[in-house]
Write a protein that holds these residues in place. Structure first.
Motif, PDB file in Angstrom:
ATOM      1  N   ALA A 285      19.277 -16.572 -23.761  1.00 47.66           N
ATOM      2  CA  ALA A 285      19.772 -15.617 -22.764  1.00 47.66           C
ATOM      3  C   ALA A 285      20.078 -14.314 -23.511  1.00 47.66           C
ATOM      4  N   TYR A 286      19.622 -13.213 -22.959  1.00 48.62           N
ATOM      5  CA  TYR A 286      19.879 -11.905 -23.569  1.00 48.62           C
ATOM      6  C   TYR A 286      21.187 -11.354 -23.022  1.00 48.62           C
TER       7      TYR A 286
ATOM      8  N   THR B 200      16.191 -13.741 -13.779  1.00 44.39           N
ATOM      9  CA  THR B 200      17.475 -13.472 -13.116  1.00 44.39           C
ATOM     10  C   THR B 200      18.543 -13.184 -14.159  1.00 44.39           C
ATOM     11  N   ALA B 201      19.701 -12.748 -13.679  1.00 45.46           N
ATOM     12  CA  ALA B 201      20.865 -12.502 -14.531  1.00 45.46           C
ATOM     13  C   ALA B 201      22.087 -13.097 -13.857  1.00 45.46           C
ATOM     14  N   THR B 202      23.074 -13.445 -14.661  1.00 48.44           N
ATOM     15  CA  THR B 202      24.323 -13.956 -14.109  1.00 48.44           C
ATOM     16  C   THR B 202      25.133 -12.829 -13.482  1.00 48.44           C
TER      17      THR B 202
ATOM     18  N   VAL C 251      27.021  -9.766 -18.839  1.00 47.45           N
ATOM     19  CA  VAL C 251      26.124 -10.608 -18.069  1.00 47.45           C
ATOM     20  C   VAL C 251      25.119 -11.224 -19.025  1.00 47.45           C
TER      21      VAL C 251
ATOM     22  N   GLU D 189      21.073 -12.430 -19.213  1.00 52.29           N
ATOM     23  CA  GLU D 189      19.771 -12.275 -18.573  1.00 52.29           C
ATOM     24  C   GLU D 189      18.822 -13.354 -19.083  1.00 52.29           C
TER      25      GLU D 189
ATOM     26  N   ALA E  21      15.057 -14.537 -19.500  1.00 51.37           N
ATOM     27  CA  ALA E  21      13.677 -14.048 -19.505  1.00 51.37           C
ATOM     28  C   ALA E  21      12.689 -15.135 -19.906  1.00 51.37           C
TER      29      ALA E  21
ATOM     30  N   ARG F 108      20.095 -11.980 -28.321  1.00 56.13           N
ATOM     31  CA  ARG F 108      19.857 -13.196 -27.567  1.00 56.13           C
ATOM     32  C   ARG F 108      20.762 -14.309 -28.115  1.00 56.13           C
TER      33      ARG F 108
END
Length: 835
Positions: free
Chosen positions: A330-331, A354-356, A448, A450, A452, A338
């Motif tokens: 997750a970035y 998507t992102a949180t 947040v 992200e 990918a 990451r």
């Protein structure tokens, strides 16, 4: 006898109410699997072992008994499998030419990595083969070509492009048999009859992963990428298998001409005498190298190894962790990096692209904890510990969180399960990444994450150290085990194409195929090597594993946990001598121990060698929760220096004196190294021993057990029994109930166990046939239940109504059955048996 389905000769009269010491494919487990024996049916499968010199004709004495011979294992084990009821099995055991009757134990089926371990380690397979230097062997053109490796497991997905894509002559998976069928589950009475065929396709995944480590050639590269495979499917898609089936697979692997056989499965807390271990030993006599997992019960202490790994001639393999792992990434824009994560089992996976929602710090999130901030419409950040993932997850969702991130409360990554899907993703991150996220949230950054669809390498805190789960030896007879170690603490390898083609699994299931592949490489280079030579070469060249519990001390991991160390394939290939035996049991006592090692030259010139010693950490105290001692034994050699000419052998006498500062009850060990002058590969053997009188280890000592209990019920799904304490004046009835059980805790592996009943009024005594070689109880409160109804099933009408007591006797490990001092005994209070 006991409902411990492990190592139990004749016939089962008791059942396990708590966590069972069952056999399992050796993925890493955080704790012993909870598994109890199902109800005994009218007929079961038994393994009948014949006395030396006898064969199946010995059963001619039993023409009047109702049994069916299922399989004669003449070539790999001196015995047959039969189907019979318990009373008949007992009578078979009394035949003059029958050595022993063993119940056919359950081998619990493999589960997915996410379901069974807290370690989310996903290292590249390439990292693992670099650790063992298999990659350098490949550069030399040594790839396992022409060597046949049998994988006894869940089958192999031969359609996988990394494993050849086809099955049959001319394919990489050239041999194979399905012994059971997809629906088979030996622990389910409705599914326990095998439905064999000739197609060993893998619907479980475990065997494909193991095969990839041995010899994948594609997106991932295994240890020996040009081997031919034999796929021997002994598990269905789910569930368990049996010793009978595994022994059939061993027999077929021999008939198919396998050079190496890998068994990433086993029975924990086991003795070397069980039929699967003896059959594996027989294969080595026939020229087949057998490699097996040592086991995953290291967190339950010493003597936790598995069969067939503890077999005398089997190469038992321990596990080490790799330095890094590959995880989903997750970035985090606020950190501009990451981070690795793992989705908690049963949670929805975060969707790619998507992102949180912004993160908000909720706290520990247990039931009685105050909320640290409002998480409604946000992603709740929670620290691991104190309560379950389920409790934390439900708390966060109840407060309106749209996502949950849990970070570790100890170094490194983790995973887990136990939640019920509430439609909100929950992921796990490392302690370091979680702390950084919390710091950002504390200053109002509200970061947040992200998604990918990328991955990232994450460092492992135990890189290069023994995996937390890897089992300790020695064997219960003090035989030196394990033999060697290899990477197993999270391996990325092949899985069936339908499951996504690659996956991370962790356990000694993953370390064993590294060594099977290494044996194939040695056979590629030197086809005439015998199984003993392979084990010696791999063990002699292995590199020591540091002790990870306190690295500042600079000690080495216990010899009875690492063997001689992590295999080094290049040094094994280049060895110019060998030191035999590579693993030595020096026995028990408090004084010096002396043993011999033989050094044999393979060199073209004369060479001088010097013998040196280095101790390894000793385990002390309780079997299940051992302490550690760095006491240094005094070691002398006669001679310490010697010269060997080409082809010459010389014997060195080694004397080890543990020293008065080593606590009584310790298992100690060390490494003996022959160092050549002028360069070349050093050769190492290892030893272990017991400080004190091994017979002094208590077996029946426990503050709460043995004791009598009433049987309340048996769970129809798990087969676990529920018990309650007795009521004063309570009467028991075999016809009307309640049923009675004696709950027995085994503090150490007993060499034998006997049960008898005595009438308190008439002195009448009823005895049942003894069991030999039982496993110990896995945990501090795990017991087995000796059920009165099962005893009566073996000896119908033996117990008349009246007042009775039960007596349990155990023979200590290595005890002399003729010496009363070597037995422990417990007699129950009087109980009343009605009509």
């Amino acid at each position: 006898m006991p409902g411990l389905r492990t190592l139990r000769p004749l016939p089962p009269a008791w059942r396990r109410p708590l966590a069972a010491a069952v056999a399992l494919p050796l993925l890493a487990l955080a704790a012993p699997a909870a598994q109890a024996e199902p109800e005994d049916g009218p007929a079961q499968v038994w393994l009948v072992e014949f006395a030396e010199g006898a064969d199946a004709s010995a059963l001619g004495e039993a023409r009047d008994l109702d049994f069916e011979v299922r399989h004669d294992f003449e070539r790999i084990w001196n015995g047959v499998s039969v189907e019979a009821d318990p009373a008949t099995a007992r009578r078979l055991g009394q035949l003059g030419l029958v050595e022993r009757v063993w119940s056919d134990v359950v081998f619990t089926g493999p589960a997915r990595f996410e379901q069974i371990t807290e370690s989310a380690a996903v290292p590249e397979l390439a990292q693992a083969i670099q650790t063992t230097r298999a990659d350098i062997a490949h550069e030399r053109g040594i790839t396992g070509e022409g060597v046949k490796v049998g994988v006894i497991d869940t089958g192999i997905d031969y359609t996988h492009p990394d494993l050849g894509g086809c099955f049959g002559p001319g394919c990489r998976v050239a041999y194979g048999t399905d012994f059971v069928g997809d629906e088979f589950d030996s622990d389910d009475p409705e599914l326990s009859e095998p439905d064999p065929d000739d197609d060993p396709a893998d619907c479980g995944g475990h065997g494909t992963h193991v095969a990839g480590i041995v010899g994948a050639d594609g997106e991932v590269t295994g240890v020996a990428p040009d081997v031919e495979f034999g796929a021997y499917k002994v598990f269905g898609c789910e569930g368990s298998t049996s010793a009978e089936v595994i022994m059939q697979a061993l027999e077929t692997a021999l008939e198919d001409g396998m050079d190496v056989v890998n068994l990433s499965l086993g029975q924990s807390y086991q003795w070397p005498g069980y039929p699967t271990a003896k059959a594996a030993d027989r294969l080595t006599e026939e020229g087949v190298a057998v490699v097996a997992s040592m086991g995953n019960d290291g967190e339950t202490g010493v003597y936790s190894g598995s069969a067939p790994g503890v077999g005398e001639d089997v190469i038992a393999v321990a596990s080490t962790d790799n330095p890094a792992q590959r995880m989903d990434a997750a970035y985090v824009p606020a950190l501009d990096r990451r981070i690795g994560y793992r989705t908690i089992e049963e949670s929805p996976e975060p969707e790619t692209g998507t992102a949180t929602a912004p993160l908000a710090w909720l706290g520990r999130a247990c039931a009685d904890d105050a909320s640290e901030s409002d998480v409604d419409g946000k992603t709740a950040l929670i620290v691991r510990g104190t309560c379950t993932f389920k409790e934390k997850y439900e708390r966060a969702v109840a407060e309106g969180a749209t996502g949950v991130v849990v970070y570790n409360d100890r170094p490194g990554p983790f995973g887990g399960g136990g939640i019920e899907d509430l439609g909100v993703p929950i992921i796990a991150v490392t302690d370091t990444d979680g702390t950084d996220l919390r710091d950002l949230a504390a200053i109002g950054e509200a970061p947040v994450l992200e998604f990918a669809g990328e991955t990232v390498l994450v460092e492992l805190p135990r890189g290069g150290l023994a995996s937390s789960f890897t089992a300790y030896g020695p064997a219960p007879d003090l035989a030196f085990k394990p033999d060697v170690a290899a990477p197993g603490g999270g391996i990325w390898s092949t899985v069936p194409v339908a499951d996504g083609s690659y996956e991370a699994l962790s356990g000694t299931s993953m370390s064993s195929p590294h060594v099977a592949g290494a044996a194939a490489l040695l056979l590629d280079a030197e086809p005439r090597l015998e199984p003993r030579d392979l084990r010696t070469r791999l063990a002699n060249s292995a590199k020591p594993v540091p002790w990870g519990d306190n690295p500042d001390l600079g000690e080495l991991e216990a010899a009875h946990r690492q063997g001689t160390g992590v295999i080094d394939i290049v040094d094994a290939l280049d060895a110019e001598a060998c030191l035999y035996p590579a693993g030595v049991n020096v026995g028990d006592g408090t004084g010096p121990r002396t043993f011999e090692l033989t050094l044999t030259s393979r060199d073209r010139t004369a060479r001088d060698y010097t013998l040196t010693h280095r101790s390894t950490i000793a385990t002390t105290g309780d079997d299940r929760d051992p302490g550690f001692s760095a006491a240094e034994p005094e070691v002398t050699f006669a001679p310490q220096e010697l010269r060997l000419h080409p082809g010459q052998s010389a014997t060195v006498e080694v004397t080890v004196e543990p020293g008065a500062d080593l606590p009584i009850g310790s298992v100690f060990g060390g490494r003996i190294t022959a160092r050549p002058e002028g360069g070349g590969e050093s050769l190492t053997a290892a030893y272990s021993g017991y400080q004190g009188d091994y017979l002094s280890i208590p077996v029946l000592e426990h503050p709460e057990f043995p004791r009598l209990a009433a049987i309340v019920a048996q769970d129809p799904d798990t087969h676990e029994f529920e018990y309650r304490d007795l009521v004063d004046g309570e009467t028991f009835s075999l016809a009307e109930g309640p049923d009675l059980a004696a709950l027995v805790y085994l503090g150490h592996q007993p060499a034998a166990l006997e049960v008898s009943a005595a009438n308190a009024d008439t002195d009448e005594t009823v005895e049942w046939d003894p069991e030999s070689f039982l496993p110990r109880s896995p945990g501090p409160d795990d017991t087995m239940g000796i059920h009165l109804e099962d005893l009566v099933e073996q000896r119908p009408s033996a117990l008349e109504p009246g007042r009775w007591t039960l007596t349990v006797k155990v023979l200590k490990a290595l005890g002399d059955p003729e010496d009363p001092d070597h037995w422990e005994e417990w007699t129950s209070p009087v109980f009343t048996l009605a009509e």
